[in-house]
Design a protein around this motif. Structure first.
Motif, PDB file in Angstrom:
ATOM      1  N   ARG A  87       0.836  -1.217   0.000  1.00 23.73           N
ATOM      2  CA  ARG A  87       0.000   0.000   0.000  1.00 23.73           C
ATOM      3  C   ARG A  87       0.866   1.261   0.000  1.00 23.73           C
ATOM      4  O   ARG A  87       0.570   2.228  -0.697  1.00 23.73           O
ATOM      5  CB  ARG A  87      -0.947  -0.021   1.187  1.00 23.73           C
ATOM      6  CG  ARG A  87      -2.074  -1.010   0.991  1.00 23.73           C
ATOM      7  CD  ARG A  87      -3.165  -0.855   2.043  1.00 23.73           C
ATOM      8  NE  ARG A  87      -4.201  -1.836   1.805  1.00 23.73           N
ATOM      9  CZ  ARG A  87      -4.275  -3.023   2.412  1.00 23.73           C
ATOM     10  NH1 ARG A  87      -3.360  -3.359   3.296  1.00 23.73           N
ATOM     11  NH2 ARG A  87      -5.247  -3.858   2.142  1.00 23.73           N
ATOM     12  N   LEU A  88       1.936   1.256   0.790  1.00 27.53           N
ATOM     13  CA  LEU A  88       2.863   2.397   0.781  1.00 27.53           C
ATOM     14  C   LEU A  88       3.487   2.561  -0.602  1.00 27.53           C
ATOM     15  O   LEU A  88       3.604   3.671  -1.120  1.00 27.53           O
ATOM     16  CB  LEU A  88       3.973   2.202   1.817  1.00 27.53           C
ATOM     17  CG  LEU A  88       3.644   2.448   3.268  1.00 27.53           C
ATOM     18  CD1 LEU A  88       4.797   1.989   4.167  1.00 27.53           C
ATOM     19  CD2 LEU A  88       3.346   3.917   3.509  1.00 27.53           C
ATOM     20  N   THR A  89       3.869   1.435  -1.206  1.00 28.44           N
ATOM     21  CA  THR A  89       4.482   1.469  -2.535  1.00 28.44           C
ATOM     22  C   THR A  89       3.533   2.076  -3.556  1.00 28.44           C
ATOM     23  O   THR A  89       3.932   2.904  -4.377  1.00 28.44           O
ATOM     24  CB  THR A  89       4.891   0.039  -2.963  1.00 28.44           C
ATOM     25  OG1 THR A  89       5.825  -0.462  -2.010  1.00 28.44           O
ATOM     26  CG2 THR A  89       5.517   0.030  -4.340  1.00 28.44           C
ATOM     27  N   GLU A  90       2.279   1.681  -3.528  1.00 26.65           N
ATOM     28  CA  GLU A  90       1.303   2.196  -4.485  1.00 26.65           C
ATOM     29  C   GLU A  90       1.053   3.687  -4.306  1.00 26.65           C
ATOM     30  O   GLU A  90       0.720   4.375  -5.264  1.00 26.65           O
ATOM     31  CB  GLU A  90       0.002   1.411  -4.389  1.00 26.65           C
ATOM     32  CG  GLU A  90       0.153   0.017  -4.971  1.00 26.65           C
ATOM     33  CD  GLU A  90      -1.106  -0.805  -4.859  1.00 26.65           C
ATOM     34  OE1 GLU A  90      -2.062  -0.387  -4.169  1.00 26.65           O
ATOM     35  OE2 GLU A  90      -1.130  -1.884  -5.472  1.00 26.65           O
ATOM     36  N   LYS A  91       1.205   4.195  -3.081  1.00 28.92           N
ATOM     37  CA  LYS A  91       1.092   5.646  -2.863  1.00 28.92           C
ATOM     38  C   LYS A  91       2.231   6.383  -3.563  1.00 28.92           C
ATOM     39  O   LYS A  91       2.056   7.501  -4.031  1.00 28.92           O
ATOM     40  CB  LYS A  91       1.142   5.979  -1.366  1.00 28.92           C
ATOM     41  CG  LYS A  91      -0.118   5.677  -0.624  1.00 28.92           C
ATOM     42  CD  LYS A  91       0.059   6.101   0.832  1.00 28.92           C
ATOM     43  CE  LYS A  91      -1.155   5.784   1.649  1.00 28.92           C
ATOM     44  NZ  LYS A  91      -0.977   6.155   3.062  1.00 28.92           N
TER      45      LYS A  91
END
Length: 125
Positions: A87-91
């Motif tokens: 999820r952090l990566t997709e942000k």
């Protein structure tokens, strides 16, 4: 500008492989003393560190413009941590590649997780 997080063998290999793609900064454990050196615009960001540091590095990249992020090594120590890191990566960028151990891929597939906004890219070696 390219950045590689991890000064070990894999980090050094990534830095060498990126040598024809422009200037590459290599960060090791000294990253927290050099945070101001991380450029605002990054072509390639490679995370080649042990999985316990992945989330901290992703937090450092959150306000950066990253074209491609590659999460090398196991990206997490377990599936819950993987979900948080993903999820952090997709942000940061939708253009990412994450390497996972086969047992985590099995759990990913067997649990039929579909909560991500975009398909995950899973590399099997």
């Amino acid at each position: 500008m390219n950045v590689v997080f991890g000064r070990g063998i894999q980090g050094s290999r990534w830095a060498n492989n990126l040598s024809d793609k422009g200037e590459t900064l290599l960060f090791g454990r000294d990253i927290y003393n050099r945070v101001n050196e991380i450029p605002k615009k990054i072509d390639y960001a490679i995370i080649a560190t042990p999985p316990e540091s992945t989330a901290a590095i992703l937090n450092l990249l959150e306000d950066k413009s990253v074209n491609l992020l590659i999460g090398e090594k196991p990206y997490a120590r377990n599936f819950v941590e993987y979900e948080q890191n993903a999820r952090l990566t997709e942000k940061i960028t939708a253009n990412n590649r994450i390497f996972l151990p086969i047992e985590m891929i099995y759990h990913y597939i067997s649990l039929e997780i579909s909560s991500f906004s975009s398909p995950r890219h899973i590399e099997i070696r």
